[in-house]
Motif scaffolding. Structure first.
Motif, PDB file in Angstrom:
ATOM      1  N   LEU A 299      32.164  38.179  15.312  1.00 36.22           N
ATOM      2  CA  LEU A 299      30.845  38.170  14.680  1.00 36.22           C
ATOM      3  C   LEU A 299      30.336  36.752  14.465  1.00 36.22           C
ATOM      4  CD1 LEU A 299      31.069  41.028  12.022  1.00 36.22           C
ATOM      5  CD2 LEU A 299      29.304  40.789  13.762  1.00 36.22           C
ATOM      6  N   SER A 300      31.269  35.837  14.149  1.00 37.90           N
ATOM      7  CA  SER A 300      30.869  34.463  13.873  1.00 37.90           C
ATOM      8  C   SER A 300      30.207  33.797  15.070  1.00 37.90           C
ATOM      9  CB  SER A 300      32.099  33.645  13.451  1.00 37.90           C
ATOM     10  OG  SER A 300      33.080  33.663  14.476  1.00 37.90           O
TER      11      SER A 300
ATOM     12  N   ILE B  67      24.354  38.128  31.829  1.00 41.65           N
ATOM     13  CA  ILE B  67      24.703  39.524  32.121  1.00 41.65           C
ATOM     14  C   ILE B  67      25.941  39.834  31.287  1.00 41.65           C
ATOM     15  CG2 ILE B  67      25.414  41.189  33.865  1.00 41.65           C
ATOM     16  CD1 ILE B  67      24.016  39.522  35.964  1.00 41.65           C
ATOM     17  N   ALA B  68      25.838  40.822  30.434  1.00 37.78           N
ATOM     18  CA  ALA B  68      26.958  41.189  29.568  1.00 37.78           C
ATOM     19  C   ALA B  68      27.535  42.525  30.016  1.00 37.78           C
ATOM     20  CB  ALA B  68      26.503  41.272  28.120  1.00 37.78           C
ATOM     21  N   ALA B  69      28.799  42.731  29.724  1.00 37.15           N
ATOM     22  CA  ALA B  69      29.451  43.997  30.075  1.00 37.15           C
ATOM     23  C   ALA B  69      30.388  44.408  28.954  1.00 37.15           C
ATOM     24  CB  ALA B  69      30.231  43.860  31.384  1.00 37.15           C
ATOM     25  N   THR B  70      30.547  45.706  28.793  1.00 37.55           N
ATOM     26  CA  THR B  70      31.442  46.215  27.750  1.00 37.55           C
ATOM     27  C   THR B  70      31.952  47.594  28.124  1.00 37.55           C
ATOM     28  OG1 THR B  70      31.596  46.797  25.396  1.00 37.55           O
ATOM     29  CG2 THR B  70      29.493  47.190  26.469  1.00 37.55           C
ATOM     30  N   ASN B  71      33.162  47.899  27.670  1.00 37.33           N
ATOM     31  CA  ASN B  71      33.687  49.253  27.838  1.00 37.33           C
ATOM     32  C   ASN B  71      33.759  49.980  26.498  1.00 37.33           C
ATOM     33  OD1 ASN B  71      35.832  48.052  26.574  1.00 37.33           O
ATOM     34  ND2 ASN B  71      37.313  48.400  28.196  1.00 37.33           N
ATOM     35  N   VAL B  72      33.164  49.375  25.464  1.00 40.06           N
ATOM     36  CA  VAL B  72      33.096  50.027  24.155  1.00 40.06           C
ATOM     37  C   VAL B  72      31.645  50.419  23.883  1.00 40.06           C
ATOM     38  CG1 VAL B  72      35.050  48.708  23.278  1.00 40.06           C
ATOM     39  CG2 VAL B  72      32.730  47.881  22.855  1.00 40.06           C
ATOM     40  N   ASN B  73      31.469  51.388  23.013  1.00 43.84           N
ATOM     41  CA  ASN B  73      30.135  51.840  22.634  1.00 43.84           C
ATOM     42  C   ASN B  73      29.562  50.861  21.612  1.00 43.84           C
ATOM     43  OD1 ASN B  73      27.927  53.224  21.348  1.00 43.84           O
ATOM     44  ND2 ASN B  73      28.709  55.125  22.226  1.00 43.84           N
ATOM     45  N   LEU B  74      28.614  50.029  22.058  1.00 40.36           N
ATOM     46  CA  LEU B  74      28.074  49.003  21.160  1.00 40.36           C
ATOM     47  C   LEU B  74      27.290  49.611  20.000  1.00 40.36           C
ATOM     48  CD1 LEU B  74      26.936  46.081  23.483  1.00 40.36           C
ATOM     49  CD2 LEU B  74      29.046  46.349  22.197  1.00 40.36           C
TER      50      LEU B  74
ATOM     51  N   ALA C 191      29.603  50.272  12.778  1.00 40.09           N
ATOM     52  CA  ALA C 191      30.841  49.881  12.085  1.00 40.09           C
ATOM     53  C   ALA C 191      30.766  48.468  11.533  1.00 40.09           C
ATOM     54  CB  ALA C 191      32.023  50.000  13.044  1.00 40.09           C
ATOM     55  N   GLY C 192      29.686  47.757  11.825  1.00 43.24           N
ATOM     56  CA  GLY C 192      29.535  46.392  11.337  1.00 43.24           C
ATOM     57  C   GLY C 192      30.270  45.361  12.168  1.00 43.24           C
ATOM     58  N   ASP C 193      30.701  45.743  13.364  1.00 43.38           N
ATOM     59  CA  ASP C 193      31.453  44.820  14.223  1.00 43.38           C
ATOM     60  C   ASP C 193      30.570  44.117  15.251  1.00 43.38           C
ATOM     61  OD1 ASP C 193      33.887  45.481  13.002  1.00 43.38           O
ATOM     62  OD2 ASP C 193      34.099  47.260  14.269  1.00 43.38           O
ATOM     63  N   PHE C 194      29.315  44.548  15.360  1.00 41.28           N
ATOM     64  CA  PHE C 194      28.425  43.929  16.340  1.00 41.28           C
ATOM     65  C   PHE C 194      27.031  43.849  15.748  1.00 41.28           C
ATOM     66  CE2 PHE C 194      26.295  43.204  20.373  1.00 41.28           C
ATOM     67  CZ  PHE C 194      27.237  42.451  21.067  1.00 41.28           C
ATOM     68  N   ARG C 195      26.384  42.694  15.960  1.00 39.77           N
ATOM     69  CA  ARG C 195      25.070  42.464  15.376  1.00 39.77           C
ATOM     70  C   ARG C 195      24.011  43.331  16.050  1.00 39.77           C
ATOM     71  NH1 ARG C 195      24.103  36.571  13.250  1.00 39.77           N
ATOM     72  NH2 ARG C 195      21.954  37.311  13.485  1.00 39.77           N
ATOM     73  N   LEU C 196      23.171  43.963  15.214  1.00 39.51           N
ATOM     74  CA  LEU C 196      22.120  44.815  15.744  1.00 39.51           C
ATOM     75  C   LEU C 196      21.101  44.009  16.538  1.00 39.51           C
ATOM     76  CD1 LEU C 196      20.781  47.626  15.871  1.00 39.51           C
ATOM     77  CD2 LEU C 196      19.589  47.062  13.741  1.00 39.51           C
TER      78      LEU C 196
ATOM     79  N   THR D 258      43.046  39.651  15.521  1.00 35.33           N
ATOM     80  CA  THR D 258      43.403  39.999  16.903  1.00 35.33           C
ATOM     81  C   THR D 258      43.678  41.495  17.012  1.00 35.33           C
ATOM     82  OG1 THR D 258      44.332  37.807  17.302  1.00 35.33           O
ATOM     83  CG2 THR D 258      45.015  39.563  18.789  1.00 35.33           C
ATOM     84  N   LEU D 259      44.391  42.051  16.021  1.00 35.58           N
ATOM     85  CA  LEU D 259      44.676  43.486  16.026  1.00 35.58           C
ATOM     86  C   LEU D 259      43.384  44.293  15.969  1.00 35.58           C
ATOM     87  CD1 LEU D 259      46.549  45.953  15.819  1.00 35.58           C
ATOM     88  CD2 LEU D 259      46.604  45.598  13.339  1.00 35.58           C
ATOM     89  N   ASN D 260      42.482  43.906  15.086  1.00 32.66           N
ATOM     90  CA  ASN D 260      41.222  44.635  14.957  1.00 32.66           C
ATOM     91  C   ASN D 260      40.396  44.567  16.231  1.00 32.66           C
ATOM     92  OD1 ASN D 260      41.731  45.504  12.345  1.00 32.66           O
ATOM     93  ND2 ASN D 260      40.808  43.699  11.398  1.00 32.66           N
ATOM     94  N   ARG D 261      40.434  43.415  16.894  1.00 36.10           N
ATOM     95  CA  ARG D 261      39.729  43.277  18.165  1.00 36.10           C
ATOM     96  C   ARG D 261      40.287  44.239  19.208  1.00 36.10           C
ATOM     97  NH1 ARG D 261      40.596  37.398  19.732  1.00 36.10           N
ATOM     98  NH2 ARG D 261      39.968  38.200  21.771  1.00 36.10           N
TER      99      ARG D 261
END
Length: 465
Positions: A259-260, A290-297, A303-308, A449-452
């Motif tokens: 997040l930082s 170009i961004a990519a992800t395999n998680v549901n943003l 969950a507060g893990d990614f900025r809206l 690291t675990l949470n990531r």
């Protein structure tokens, strides 16, 4: 010149391949040839001399299929399409009335079996569509060959839609978010977009956000000035944003970015400038992200893990790559491509028999295209035979069925193997610890690291903290 008798007329009509069916003006059947009798599946003796209305009542014909009655009523030429024997044949039936003093005296009906013609026309239309489809794919393949992008192989409508969308956004200098499971080919699509864009002659820099330690994220992306921190180079160092200037920066696995750092990425997108670690001056940057992800943003935002705000900035044009199990038409073309590729690389001539192809097609491919490539590569390397069978293919698929119950762990792709092992290990230990800090200590990693990793692998988290 002598007249022609009934027998001779009948013989002449029997030389014609089309059906001929003649009635008088009252609907009485005067004559029909053998072709007509064959088409309606009745003998001449059953029909000649009979009235068509009587035959309709007795169930010989359907009323709406008797074109001679239509001609008698209308006094005009009439046509219709009928079903022939066993409903498998299609007939075009045309009735032509002969008028005398304004009254129908006779109707001559011609019947033609157009089953094969219609089938050929349908096949022709289908083949034209296929030709156009493969022509488009061939042109795209040739273009990809020029761009060194030969490994975009597909035959499914789902991937065709994905590539079409990629083509559409490539020329538009906008941010793109590529979503899909691990191994679906997100980097391939990102590279395809770059190579199809006006930035193709400029750098394409890939950043695997999962591979960079959290403490080094900022300096790797933005660079640093000399003396910015202990161990920093005396000359300073440009970051990946600077190296990608004028080109494309591919942020893979962005869903696990701390997040930082997300706020600083947002600033780059908004202001087109960066500042090095330890620096004072902003550096203008012209980079396409170009961004990519395999998680549901969306879930990560909740969950507060990614900025809206960063999510909306990245999600200008989303491209979703479907998993291989949902586009099974691509399995065989991809497998053939990988087979040819690794046969050439390892100087082999391996073939796969029909049962082997069946196994490949029916398998669910949880590891997607990456897993398929690994399986084919492994088969080429280890097979002593010139042709492998279904059971032999299935045996190798079992090797990739990684579990925590003592199953054999083997995979040519180290990253995939490590990810599967990490995920299974974390899941297997979660029941023994109440909090994430305890579990992290037990695993020998820090809590962040675990949470990531929990977020990256989509593990349901029931830990207290």
């Amino acid at each position: 010149m002598r007249g022609i008798n009934y027998k001779e007329i009948s013989d002449i009509l029997n030389c014609i391949s089309d059906g001929i069916f003649i009635t008088d003006g009252d609907g009485n059947i005067l004559l029909l040839n053998k072709a007509s009798a064959d088409l309606c599946e009745y003998e001449e003796e059953q029909l000649i001399g009979r009235n068509v209305e009587d035959l309709i009542k007795e169930g010989y014909f359907e009323e709406n299929e008797v074109v001679s009655l239509k001609c008698i009523k209308s006094g005009k030429e009439e046509s219709l399409i009928q079903k022939g024997e066993n409903d498998e044949h299609e007939l075009t039936v045309t009735g032509i009335p002969f008028l005398k003093n304004g009254k129908v005296e006779m109707v001559v009906v011609t019947e033609r079996d157009v089953t094969n013609i219609n089938r050929l026309e349908r096949e022709l239309r289908k083949n034209k569509k296929l030709v156009e489809k493969y022509k488009t794919q061939l042109e795209r393949y040739k273009e990809n060959e020029k761009k060194n992008l030969k490994d975009i192989i597909f035959d499914s409508k789902e991937m065709e839609d994905t590539i079409t969308m990629a083509d559409r956004v490539a020329k538009k200098d906008i941010t793109v978010l590529i979503q899909g499971e691990s191994g679906t080919g997100k980097e391939v699509i990102a590279n395809y977009i770059h190579q199809s864009s006006d930035r193709r002659s400029k750098p394409f820099i890939k950043v695997n956000c999962d591979a960079i330690p959290e403490t080094l994220f900022e300096s790797e992306l933005f660079g640093y000035e000399k003396g910015a921190f202990t161990g920093a180079s005396e000359k300073g160092k440009p970051g990946l944003f600077e190296l990608a200037n004028e080109g494309t920066l591919f942020l893979d696995e962005i869903g696990i970015m701390p997040l930082s750092l997300q706020g600083k990425i947002l600033r780059v997108l908004q202001n087109r400038e960066i500042i090095r670690v330890g620096g004072k001056d902003y550096i203008p940057i012209n980079v396409r992200i170009i961004a990519a992800t395999n998680v549901n943003l969306k879930n990560a935002v909740k969950a507060g893990d990614f900025r809206l705000d960063l999510y909306y900035r990245l999600n200008v044009v989303p491209i979703v790559i479907p998993p291989l199990r949902n586009r099974k038409e691509d399995i065989i073309p991809l497998a053939r491509y990988f087979l040819q590729k690794y046969n050439e690389e390892f100087d082999s001539n391996l073939k796969i028999d029909k049962s082997g192809w069946d196994v490949l097609y029916k398998y669910q491919w949880p590891g997607n295209v990456r897993e398929l490539e690994n399986i084919i590569k492994r088969l080429v390397i280890i097979s002593d035979e010139h042709e492998v069978t279904g059971p032999q293919v299935a045996e190798q698929l079992d090797y990739f069925d990684v579990g925590m119950s003592g199953g054999l762990f083997f995979c040519n792709d180290l990253r995939t193997s490590v990810e599967e092992y990490e995920k299974n290990l974390i899941m297997s230990q979660m029941d023994y610890y109440k909090g994430s800090r305890e579990l992290a200590e037990a695993l020998g990693i820090d809590k962040s690291t675990l949470n990531r990793k929990i977020k990256k692998y989509g593990i349901k988290n029931a830990l207290i903290d």
